[in-house]
Design a protein around this motif. Structure first.
Motif, PDB file in Angstrom:
ATOM      1  N   PRO A  35      -6.684   6.086  23.953  1.00 59.72           N
ATOM      2  CA  PRO A  35      -5.578   5.910  23.008  1.00 59.72           C
ATOM      3  C   PRO A  35      -5.131   7.228  22.379  1.00 59.72           C
ATOM      4  O   PRO A  35      -5.930   8.132  22.188  1.00 59.72           O
ATOM      5  CB  PRO A  35      -6.201   5.019  21.937  1.00 59.72           C
ATOM      6  N   SER A  36      -3.842   7.311  22.123  1.00 61.57           N
ATOM      7  CA  SER A  36      -3.381   8.407  21.276  1.00 61.57           C
ATOM      8  C   SER A  36      -2.810   7.740  20.037  1.00 61.57           C
ATOM      9  O   SER A  36      -1.629   7.436  19.963  1.00 61.57           O
ATOM     10  CB  SER A  36      -2.321   9.241  21.993  1.00 61.57           C
ATOM     11  N   LEU A  37      -3.688   7.461  19.101  1.00 63.15           N
ATOM     12  CA  LEU A  37      -3.289   6.742  17.892  1.00 63.15           C
ATOM     13  C   LEU A  37      -2.423   7.639  17.011  1.00 63.15           C
ATOM     14  O   LEU A  37      -2.676   8.822  16.882  1.00 63.15           O
ATOM     15  CB  LEU A  37      -4.530   6.305  17.120  1.00 63.15           C
ATOM     16  N   LYS A  38      -1.413   7.015  16.408  1.00 59.48           N
ATOM     17  CA  LYS A  38      -0.557   7.776  15.512  1.00 59.48           C
ATOM     18  C   LYS A  38      -1.006   7.576  14.071  1.00 59.48           C
ATOM     19  O   LYS A  38      -1.583   6.553  13.722  1.00 59.48           O
ATOM     20  CB  LYS A  38       0.895   7.351  15.692  1.00 59.48           C
ATOM     21  N   PHE A  39      -0.686   8.560  13.250  1.00 60.42           N
ATOM     22  CA  PHE A  39      -1.145   8.626  11.858  1.00 60.42           C
ATOM     23  C   PHE A  39      -0.924   7.324  11.078  1.00 60.42           C
ATOM     24  O   PHE A  39      -1.863   6.727  10.572  1.00 60.42           O
ATOM     25  CB  PHE A  39      -0.429   9.793  11.170  1.00 60.42           C
ATOM     26  N   ALA A  75      -2.431   4.018  12.541  1.00 60.36           N
ATOM     27  CA  ALA A  75      -3.865   3.888  12.312  1.00 60.36           C
ATOM     28  C   ALA A  75      -4.173   3.736  10.828  1.00 60.36           C
ATOM     29  O   ALA A  75      -5.334   3.680  10.442  1.00 60.36           O
ATOM     30  CB  ALA A  75      -4.594   5.098  12.884  1.00 60.36           C
ATOM     31  N   GLY A  76      -3.131   3.686   9.994  1.00 56.83           N
ATOM     32  CA  GLY A  76      -3.348   3.530   8.553  1.00 56.83           C
ATOM     33  C   GLY A  76      -4.025   4.739   7.925  1.00 56.83           C
ATOM     34  O   GLY A  76      -4.674   4.626   6.891  1.00 56.83           O
ATOM     35  N   MET A  77      -3.842   5.914   8.544  1.00 52.37           N
ATOM     36  CA  MET A  77      -4.500   7.122   8.025  1.00 52.37           C
ATOM     37  C   MET A  77      -4.025   7.475   6.608  1.00 52.37           C
ATOM     38  O   MET A  77      -4.738   8.127   5.852  1.00 52.37           O
ATOM     39  CB  MET A  77      -4.249   8.314   8.954  1.00 52.37           C
ATOM     40  N   ASP A  78      -2.806   7.041   6.273  1.00 50.34           N
ATOM     41  CA  ASP A  78      -2.284   7.330   4.927  1.00 50.34           C
ATOM     42  C   ASP A  78      -3.091   6.621   3.837  1.00 50.34           C
ATOM     43  O   ASP A  78      -2.995   6.960   2.667  1.00 50.34           O
ATOM     44  CB  ASP A  78      -0.801   6.936   4.831  1.00 50.34           C
ATOM     45  N   LEU A  79      -3.871   5.626   4.234  1.00 50.01           N
ATOM     46  CA  LEU A  79      -4.663   4.890   3.244  1.00 50.01           C
ATOM     47  C   LEU A  79      -6.031   5.529   2.989  1.00 50.01           C
ATOM     48  O   LEU A  79      -6.785   5.058   2.144  1.00 50.01           O
ATOM     49  CB  LEU A  79      -4.861   3.445   3.712  1.00 50.01           C
ATOM     50  N   ALA A  80      -6.324   6.575   3.743  1.00 48.82           N
ATOM     51  CA  ALA A  80      -7.602   7.286   3.583  1.00 48.82           C
ATOM     52  C   ALA A  80      -8.803   6.329   3.680  1.00 48.82           C
ATOM     53  O   ALA A  80      -9.717   6.363   2.874  1.00 48.82           O
ATOM     54  CB  ALA A  80      -7.640   8.050   2.258  1.00 48.82           C
ATOM     55  N   LEU A  81      -8.747   5.452   4.677  1.00 52.00           N
ATOM     56  CA  LEU A  81      -9.839   4.490   4.857  1.00 52.00           C
ATOM     57  C   LEU A  81     -11.047   5.163   5.492  1.00 52.00           C
ATOM     58  O   LEU A  81     -12.191   4.797   5.232  1.00 52.00           O
ATOM     59  CB  LEU A  81      -9.377   3.334   5.752  1.00 52.00           C
ATOM     60  N   SER A  82     -10.753   6.126   6.349  1.00 50.66           N
ATOM     61  CA  SER A  82     -11.809   6.893   7.013  1.00 50.66           C
ATOM     62  C   SER A  82     -11.188   8.165   7.556  1.00 50.66           C
ATOM     63  O   SER A  82     -10.037   8.152   7.983  1.00 50.66           O
ATOM     64  CB  SER A  82     -12.400   6.072   8.162  1.00 50.66           C
ATOM     65  N   PRO A  83     -11.931   9.267   7.543  1.00 51.51           N
ATOM     66  CA  PRO A  83     -11.378  10.503   8.109  1.00 51.51           C
ATOM     67  C   PRO A  83     -11.273  10.426   9.635  1.00 51.51           C
ATOM     68  O   PRO A  83     -10.536  11.197  10.241  1.00 51.51           O
ATOM     69  CB  PRO A  83     -12.389  11.577   7.685  1.00 51.51           C
ATOM     70  N   ASP A  84     -11.993   9.494  10.229  1.00 51.73           N
ATOM     71  CA  ASP A  84     -11.947   9.332  11.685  1.00 51.73           C
ATOM     72  C   ASP A  84     -10.820   8.369  12.040  1.00 51.73           C
ATOM     73  O   ASP A  84     -10.803   7.225  11.583  1.00 51.73           O
ATOM     74  CB  ASP A  84     -13.292   8.787  12.182  1.00 51.73           C
ATOM     75  N   ILE A  85      -9.890   8.835  12.880  1.00 50.58           N
ATOM     76  CA  ILE A  85      -8.673   8.045  13.120  1.00 50.58           C
ATOM     77  C   ILE A  85      -8.980   6.711  13.801  1.00 50.58           C
ATOM     78  O   ILE A  85      -8.370   5.687  13.504  1.00 50.58           O
ATOM     79  CB  ILE A  85      -7.604   8.874  13.884  1.00 50.58           C
ATOM     80  N   THR A  86      -9.962   6.690  14.694  1.00 51.98           N
ATOM     81  CA  THR A  86     -10.313   5.446  15.376  1.00 51.98           C
ATOM     82  C   THR A  86     -10.919   4.445  14.393  1.00 51.98           C
ATOM     83  O   THR A  86     -10.580   3.258  14.388  1.00 51.98           O
ATOM     84  CB  THR A  86     -11.313   5.721  16.519  1.00 51.98           C
ATOM     85  N   GLU A  87     -11.786   4.949  13.546  1.00 52.21           N
ATOM     86  CA  GLU A  87     -12.417   4.083  12.548  1.00 52.21           C
ATOM     87  C   GLU A  87     -11.355   3.561  11.555  1.00 52.21           C
ATOM     88  O   GLU A  87     -11.354   2.386  11.185  1.00 52.21           O
ATOM     89  CB  GLU A  87     -13.506   4.878  11.814  1.00 52.21           C
ATOM     90  N   SER A  88     -10.439   4.442  11.172  1.00 54.15           N
ATOM     91  CA  SER A  88      -9.354   4.051  10.278  1.00 54.15           C
ATOM     92  C   SER A  88      -8.526   2.937  10.910  1.00 54.15           C
ATOM     93  O   SER A  88      -8.178   1.945  10.260  1.00 54.15           O
ATOM     94  CB  SER A  88      -8.483   5.270   9.980  1.00 54.15           C
TER      95      SER A  88
END
Lengths: 226, 238
Positions: free
Chosen positions: A150-154, A157-170
Motif C-alpha cells: 500500500p501507499s497510504l495517504k496522510f 490513514a487519519g494521520m492528522d489525528l495523531a493516532l500513531s506515528p506509524d502510518i499503517t498503525e494509524s
C-alpha cells in the motif's frame, strides 16, 4: 433531508470501508443498467473538477483541520449535487453514487466534528432510495488494502489525528473508528447490508435482485418517457 | 474564565478559553470605506502599543485562489459558493485568528460571517442551514456595521473604479439588466438582511455617510471602550 416524490429519478449509493469492494460493485451495477439500456448516471465522491485543485493542495500540504476537511468535501458534494446529481434525478435518471453523505458523517465524526452539525451541512440533499453498505470484518478490509504493497495517504490513514506515528498503525485505528461510525448509522439511515466477504459475483447477484425489486426499472428505459 | 466562546460550540481542536486577545469586526458593503477604516484603526492601535493582525475574506491560502477563479467563471451554484466561502472562513479562523488571539493580539477582521450570511440569504439560503454552518465561529468582542446608503455607495464606487462590481451589483441574481438599478436593489436587500442579522447577533451600527475622519473618530471611541473594558476584566482575573 426532504425527499420529493415528484422527482422521477432514483438514487442508489454504496458505502463501506476502503477495501470493502463497494466501487467494484457499483461499477458492475452501472454496467448492468447500461446494458439494459436504461438512463443511468454515475458520480464519485470527491470528484468535482472545480473543487479538486483546492482539495489536492490542502491534502498535499497537510493544511486541513477537521473543520476545513469536512467543509471542502461538503463543497465538492454541493457542486456535484446541484450541477449533476439533482438535475439527473429530475430528468428521470437512476443515479449511482460511489460514497454519499454517509462517508462524511463517518469520517468527519471520527475527526471530532459534531453529528448534528454534519447532518445540517448535508441536510438539503436527497436521501438515497437504496444505500448498500458493504460490511466485512475490519481485519479483512485492512488485509485487502495492506497486503497489496500500500501507499497510504496522510489523510486517508487519519494521520492528522495523531493516532500513531506509524502510518499503517494509524490507518488500522482510523478504519476501526470509521467502521464503528458506519455501524452506528446503519439503522438511522436504513442501510442495506451486503456481506462483503462473499464472492464478488454472489454479492452482485444479491445487489441486482434488490435493485430490481425496489426500483421499477422499465420506467428508466431510454425509450420510455421519464 | 475567558470572555471568548463560539456561537454553539468550537471547532474540534479549538479551545476558546485560551484566547486572550481581542477580536474586533468591521462589516459593511464594498465602497463603504470599510477597508480604509480598518487600516486607520490598525495604525492607531499600533501607536497605542497594541499588536494587531488584520484578516479579511478570501485570503486563505487554502482556497483563496480557487475562489477568485470560480468567481470569474460564475459557474458555481450559490450553495457551492457559500460552502467555498465557509471553508475559506474557517481556514482563516483556525489558522490566523485563533493563533493570533492565543498570542494576545488585537485581531481586526475586515468583514466576518455576517457579510457571508447576508449574501447567501439574499440568494435564497435557508437561514437555519446557514446559522448552523457558521455556529462554530468565535463570537467577536465587538462588531461594527458601517451603514452607507445605496446612493452613496454608487457614487463612491463610480468615483473609485469608474464602474460597478458584478457581484456587488448582484448581477448573478437577474434583478435587472441595468447595472445601476441592479446595484441599488441588491444593496437594499443586503441591508435588509443585515438589519435582521443585527437583531439576532446584536452588532453596533455606525453611520457611514460621513467623512472618513469623522467615522474614524467614532470608531476609535468604540474600539477604545472595548479594549478598556476587556483589559480591566482580564487584568482582574489574573
Amino acid at each position: 433531508m426532504r425527499n420529493d416524490d415528484r422527482i422521477p429519478g432514483r438514487l442508489i449509493a454504496v458505502e463501506g470501508l476502503d477495501g470493502s469492494g463497494k466501487s467494484t460493485q457499483i461499477h458492475l451495477v452501472h454496467q448492468w443498467l447500461q446494458g439494459l439500456g436504461l438512463r443511468v448516471f454515475f458520480s464519485e465522491w470527491n470528484s468535482s473538477e472545480l473543487v479538486k485543485e483546492a482539495t489536492r493542495k490542502g491534502k498535499k500540504r497537510q493544511l486541513l483541520t477537521p473543520t476545513t476537511f469536512s467543509l471542502i468535501h461538503a463543497t465538492d458534494f454541493a457542486d456535484r449535487y446541484e450541477r449533476q446529481i439533482l438535475p439527473m434525478l429530475k430528468g428521470g435518471y437512476i443515479v449511482l453514487c460511489d460514497r454519499y453523505m454517509f462517508t462524511a458523517f463517518a469520517r468527519d465524526a471520527v475527526r471530532g466534528c459534531d453529528g448534528a452539525w454534519l447532518r445540517n451541512l448535508y441536510g438539503y440533499a436527497r436521501r438515497p432510495d437504496i444505500t448498500f453498505y458493504f460490511g466485512l470484518p475490519l481485519e479483512v478490509s485492512l488485509g485487502r488494502i495492506l497486503d497489496g504493497r500500500p501507499s497510504l495517504k496522510f489523510f486517508e490513514a487519519g494521520m492528522d489525528l495523531a493516532l500513531s506515528p506509524d502510518i499503517t498503525e494509524s490507518f488500522r485505528i482510523f478504519q476501526g473508528r470509521v467502521m464503528a461510525q458506519y455501524d452506528a448509522m446503519a439503522d438511522e439511515f436504513g442501510f442495506t447490508r451486503i456481506d462483503a466477504t462473499r464472492q464478488i459475483h454472489e454479492q452482485q447477484e444479491v445487489v441486482r435482485d434488490f435493485v430490481a425489486e425496489r426500483i421499477d426499472l422499465a420506467r428508466f428505459h431510454l425509450r420510455a418517457r421519464p | 474564565m475567558s470572555t471568548h466562546r463560539c456561537y454553539v460550540q468550537p471547532p474540534p481542536g479549538v479551545n476558546p478559553a485560551k484566547l486572550t486577545g481581542t477580536l474586533i469586526v468591521l462589516e459593511g458593503p464594498d465602497s463603504s470605506g470599510r477597508s480604509t477604516q480598518v487600516s486607520m484603526l490598525k495604525a492607531w492601535l499600533e501607536q497605542q502599543g497594541y499588536a494587531v493582525v488584520e484578516v479579511g475574506l478570501k485570503r486563505s491560502p487554502l482556497i483563496g485562489p480557487e475562489l477568485e477563479q470560480a468567481k470569474k467563471g460564475n459557474v458555481l451554484s450559490p450553495r457551492t459558493m457559500s460552502l467555498f466561502y465557509a471553508t475559506d472562513f474557517y481556514d482563516q479562523l483556525e489558522n490566523r485568528i485563533v493563533p493570533a488571539l492565543r498570542a494576545g493580539y488585537v485581531v481586526l477582521a475586515d468583514r466576518y460571517i455576517f457579510t457571508l450570511m447576508a449574501r447567501d440569504l439574499v440568494r435564497g439560503a435557508d437561514p437555519a442551514w446557514l446559522e448552523s454552518l457558521y455556529s462554530r465561529a468565535l463570537v467577536p468582542d465587538a462588531v461594527f456595521y458601517l451603514q452607507v446608503s445605496p446612493r452613496n455607495l454608487v457614487e463612491r464606487s463610480l468615483k473609485a473604479h469608474a464602474s460597478l462590481d458584478y457581484w456587488e451589483s448582484g448581477m448573478d441574481l437577474g434583478l435587472s439588466h441595468d447595472w445601476l438599478d441592479s446595484f441599488v436593489i441588491y444593496q437594499r436587500r443586503i441591508r435588509a438582511e443585515f438589519a435582521k442579522l443585527q437583531q439576532r447577533y446584536g452588532f453596533e451600527v455606525v453611520g457611514g455617510n460621513r467623512a472618513a475622519r469623522a467615522i474614524q473618530q467614532d470608531l476609535r471611541g468604540r474600539v477604545g471602550r472595548v479594549l478598556g473594558n476587556g483589559g480591566e476584566q482580564k487584568g482582574a482575573q489574573r
